[in-house]
Design a protein around this motif. Sequence first.
Motif, PDB file in Angstrom:
ATOM      1  N   ASP A 132       0.825  -1.200   0.000  1.00 26.18           N
ATOM      2  CA  ASP A 132       0.000   0.000   0.000  1.00 26.18           C
ATOM      3  C   ASP A 132       0.864   1.257   0.000  1.00 26.18           C
ATOM      4  O   ASP A 132       2.001   1.249   0.489  1.00 26.18           O
ATOM      5  N   ASN A 152      -2.225  -3.197  -0.389  1.00 21.60           N
ATOM      6  CA  ASN A 152      -3.452  -2.579  -0.861  1.00 21.60           C
ATOM      7  C   ASN A 152      -4.342  -3.672  -1.458  1.00 21.60           C
ATOM      8  O   ASN A 152      -3.884  -4.483  -2.255  1.00 21.60           O
ATOM      9  N   GLN A 209      -0.554   3.367  -7.117  1.00 26.73           N
ATOM     10  CA  GLN A 209      -1.536   4.152  -6.376  1.00 26.73           C
ATOM     11  C   GLN A 209      -1.201   5.644  -6.413  1.00 26.73           C
ATOM     12  O   GLN A 209      -0.061   6.032  -6.649  1.00 26.73           O
ATOM     13  N   HIS A 240      -4.139   2.740 -10.264  1.00 23.87           N
ATOM     14  CA  HIS A 240      -5.211   2.686  -9.267  1.00 23.87           C
ATOM     15  C   HIS A 240      -5.474   4.104  -8.773  1.00 23.87           C
ATOM     16  O   HIS A 240      -4.633   4.706  -8.119  1.00 23.87           O
ATOM     17  N   THR A 242      -6.598   6.134  -6.378  1.00 27.40           N
ATOM     18  CA  THR A 242      -6.965   6.058  -4.971  1.00 27.40           C
ATOM     19  C   THR A 242      -7.382   7.402  -4.384  1.00 27.40           C
ATOM     20  O   THR A 242      -7.932   7.446  -3.283  1.00 27.40           O
TER      21      THR A 242
END
Length: 309
Positions: A132, A152, A209, A240, A242
């Motif tokens: 993550d 994540n 992310q 991603h 986020t």
Amino acid sequence: MNKYQMNIAICTDNNYVMPCMVTIASVLQQNVDCRVFVLTEHLSEDNKGKFKILANYYQQRIDVKEILSSMVSGLNESNRFPKSIYFRFLLPEILPEADRVLYLDCDILVRENILDFYNTDLNGLACAAIEDQRGDDITIHNRILMFSKYFNSGVLLMNLNYWREHNVTQLLIDFLHQYPERCWFPDQDALNAVLEGKVKFMNYRYNMQGEMLSHRCYLQLSAQKWQDLDKAIDNPAIIHFTDVNKPWYKECRHPYKDEYQRFAESISCIGFKLLQRDSFYIRLWTIAGKVCIKILKKLGRDFPERKLF
């Protein structure tokens, strides 16, 4: 079921059908011979029809699976974390003939063929995942009392045989019932705590992310990892989104928003439209704040700005 090269699973509801379709399309655009499972509850017939149209467009199979929320009843939910986040826990039962499945959040853009990632060796492991963007935030580790890498859960390659053999679904549900106060990111926190030591960590490029692309002074990953991260940033396979301002919002400032929007608009059956996330009054307040800062700067006042990207 195993005759397909890849099993893909994704969760959605009536509010997220459009971004869900974009994520699915980005997978099918780059990868052939997939079977996609859309996990949902009370999806309208009109929205079910949209997935049929998308399946016909790519000549691939998309199955809408209606889930009974009673199967995950009693677990914490909110506007940010609806009950559908837990549907991935049920995949070993939903897909009884499959030995693995790649779960994806629906705020994702797949940019290349990911078959090699899908075929990762998972012998003796529950899943493969990516660390993550807050992986070195000690407050997270202390909260759920786990101290190895924190992953994540938006990109999760699941070894379904392992999950069935070790009853992982029930362990996750039990953890969430026993420690609801610990799980601020409910599904992700439970997955990390229950599967600690049984996860294969993959290259950052398979789950790039938002904060990984921001200024490093705000990144909660050790500087020892930045060299690997820099290599992944050069050519990410999976983006991603986020940040709260998703790429289907006009307010989004993510560096890959234009690529996302161009792709979404190129698939006519998706019917992609940019949405306005902020209300008129919030937008007006934001503009007024920027004007005030400019005026104060001209008067000799200096205000440090934090840039997300």
